[in-house]
Scaffold this motif. Structure first.
Motif, mmCIF file in Angstrom:
data_model
loop_
_atom_site.group_PDB
_atom_site.id
_atom_site.type_symbol
_atom_site.label_atom_id
_atom_site.label_comp_id
_atom_site.label_asym_id
_atom_site.label_seq_id
_atom_site.Cartn_x
_atom_site.Cartn_y
_atom_site.Cartn_z
ATOM 1 N N GLY A 4 -11.169 6.249 21.282
ATOM 2 C CA GLY A 4 -10.255 6.434 20.170
ATOM 3 C C GLY A 4 -10.955 6.663 18.842
ATOM 4 N N ASP A 5 -10.197 7.033 17.833
ATOM 5 C CA ASP A 5 -10.725 7.348 16.498
ATOM 6 C C ASP A 5 -11.546 6.197 15.927
ATOM 7 N N HIS A 6 -12.559 6.560 15.148
ATOM 8 C CA HIS A 6 -13.386 5.622 14.376
ATOM 9 C C HIS A 6 -14.234 4.699 15.254
ATOM 10 N N LEU A 22 -13.302 12.457 22.975
ATOM 11 C CA LEU A 22 -13.597 11.637 21.803
ATOM 12 C C LEU A 22 -12.567 11.935 20.728
ATOM 13 N N GLY A 23 -12.077 10.883 20.073
ATOM 14 C CA GLY A 23 -11.185 11.057 18.940
ATOM 15 C C GLY A 23 -11.947 11.524 17.707
ATOM 16 N N GLU A 24 -11.334 11.366 16.544
ATOM 17 C CA GLU A 24 -11.976 11.742 15.287
ATOM 18 C C GLU A 24 -12.827 10.598 14.745
ATOM 19 N N VAL A 26 -15.589 21.639 20.860
ATOM 20 C CA VAL A 26 -16.177 20.859 19.773
ATOM 21 C C VAL A 26 -15.311 21.093 18.547
ATOM 22 N N GLY A 27 -14.625 20.041 18.104
ATOM 23 C CA GLY A 27 -13.645 20.157 17.046
ATOM 24 C C GLY A 27 -14.246 20.472 15.691
ATOM 25 N N ILE A 67 -14.224 17.073 22.020
ATOM 26 C CA ILE A 67 -14.650 16.244 20.895
ATOM 27 C C ILE A 67 -13.777 16.629 19.709
ATOM 28 N N SER A 68 -12.992 15.699 19.217
ATOM 29 C CA SER A 68 -12.081 15.991 18.113
ATOM 30 C C SER A 68 -12.849 16.172 16.805
ATOM 31 N N ALA A 69 -12.141 16.403 15.718
ATOM 32 C CA ALA A 69 -12.767 16.725 14.434
ATOM 33 C C ALA A 69 -13.626 15.584 13.901
ATOM 34 N N TYR A 70 -14.687 15.951 13.194
ATOM 35 C CA TYR A 70 -15.535 15.013 12.444
ATOM 36 C C TYR A 70 -16.197 13.944 13.320
ATOM 37 N N SER A 71 -16.493 14.262 14.564
ATOM 38 C CA SER A 71 -17.182 13.313 15.433
ATOM 39 C C SER A 71 -18.561 13.836 15.791
#
Length: 391
Positions: free
Chosen positions: A303-305, A258-260, A226-227, A241-245
């Motif tokens: 991907g991100d967002h 999962l991206g950010e 977990v980022g 799970i990348s950062a801020y997700s």
């Protein structure tokens, strides 16, 4: 020495995650690949990447430089070899270049003129999107040993139910009470100011990065990361799970990445195993077709967002691009291009004006600016991904 991490030939195989970052900034284990190299080398690094990413991720070139293929993760032997590189020397593993010495006057690198040093030991590599979760077990173990060597963990609170306490490391400021930590099958790392809420049950290998949160009653299986500043809840298995997700509610996420700045709606689930137990295929941006993974278990690549609404269902081996918004009943198709809006009943284009408004709100909640650099990157991704959208 000046160290530069370059994307290498695996960059396209790591889309959609490398749409918005260099290979070096992929999270696997407890740290990004860049953070691993910088800590092992005791030096900062810069990046050689796609031109549209270079303003956010610039390259600093000096008179003497060592170029490192960011798909290769560092270990003690490899770091020593890289540190000792001299002019006109290159390290290869098989046909793949790992690192080489260069100077600012070299316009092209002709490896026929180099002394080739063979690296023939094992090392972790990230060459495909599914490597991020499938090799996360080994990556967590390597990072755990490196980060905790000759250090003492903060004490485990008395209310915590613990198995194999010697494999647990807690950083300063972390909070956890009335949880179960089973580190008998792999190490558990709890980062600075992270929190595990009561009732959670966690089995290692597991990495909870700085400021991340596990919500009440979560069930987490290794090998999961977990980022930084991300949140998870429900059931999670072998995922990164990348950062801020956020995957903050009940529902299952397994064998996934999962991206950010992603958000998974409440009670959403992904399949990680086909009903017929056959090998999973994933969309390949390189071939623009579905490619074999060699895996029986493979879930969601987002991907991100990108975001999904409540009760969203993802088929086995689904690839979601950047800044997609998915909702509605039924299974969306297992490749959703970037900037798509819709679900199983069909998609329209998620125009950048609307997507950027959402990104500003989402990032602003975490006190992070959605700046011109970020907007320019997403504008490029929007244009590049147009060919896959039905507009």
């Amino acid at each position: 020495m000046n160290y530069i991490l370059f994307d290498g030939p695996a960059r396209d195989a790591l889309l959609p995650f490398t749409f918005t970052r260099p290979v070096a900034d992929i999270l696997i284990g407890i740290m990004t690949i860049r953070q691993k190299w910088e800590m092992h080398l005791g030096s900062t690094t810069t990046t050689l990447t796609e031109e549209y990413l270079s303003e956010k991720y610039p390259m600093v070139e000096l008179e003497e430089n060592v170029m490192i293929n960011a798909s290769f993760l560092p270990n003690a032997v490899l770091v020593e070899m890289v540190s000792n590189l001299e002019p006109n020397q290159a390290i290869f593993k098989g046909e793949e270049v790992v690192a080489f010495y260069t100077d600012e006057n070299q316009e092209e690198v002709d490896f026929d003129s180099y002394e080739i040093i063979e690296y023939d030991e094992d090392c972790l590599t990230v060459m495909n999107t599914w490597d991020i979760f499938s090799k996360n077990d080994a990556a967590i173990r390597e990072d755990f040993d490196f980060l905790t060597a000759d250090r003492k963990s903060k004490p485990i609170p008395k209310s915590v139910n613990v198995i194999a306490h010697e494999n647990i490391f807690i950083e300063e400021g972390a909070k956890l009470e009335f949880v179960t930590l089973n580190a008998s099958s792999g190490p558990i790392y709890i980062g600075k100011d992270a929190e595990i809420m009561e009732g959670s049950v966690i089995r290692g290998p597991f990495a909870l990065c700085e400021g991340a949160v596990v919500k009440m009653g979560a069930k987490v299986y290794g090998a999961t990361t977990v980022g930084p500043h991300s949140r998870i809840g429900g059931e999670v298995n072998n995922s990164v799970i990348s950062a801020y997700s956020n995957k903050g509610h009940d529902g299952f996420l397994g064998n996934s990445v999962l991206g950010e700045w992603c958000n998974i709606g409440a009670d959403s689930n992904n399949s990680n195993l086909k009903n017929n137990y056959e090998e999973v295929k994933l969309w390949s941006y390189e071939t623009e077709s579905f490619a074999k993974t060699g895996l029986q278990f493979c879930g969601l690549m987002m991907g991100d967002h990108s975001k999904c609404g409540i009760n969203t269902m993802f088929n086995t081996g689904t690839v979601i691009g950047v800044s997609a918004n998915i909702f509605g009943s039924g299974f969306p198709r297992n490749f959703v291009p970037s900037f798509s809006w819709g679900g199983a009943s069909g998609f329209t284009t998620y125009i950048t004006k609307k997507a950027f408004e959402t990104a500003r709100l989402v990032m602003g909640r975490r006190n992070v600016d959605f700046d011109e650099k970020e907007a320019a990157i997403l504008e490029h991704v929007f244009a590049e991904s147009k060919k896959w959208r039905k507009e």
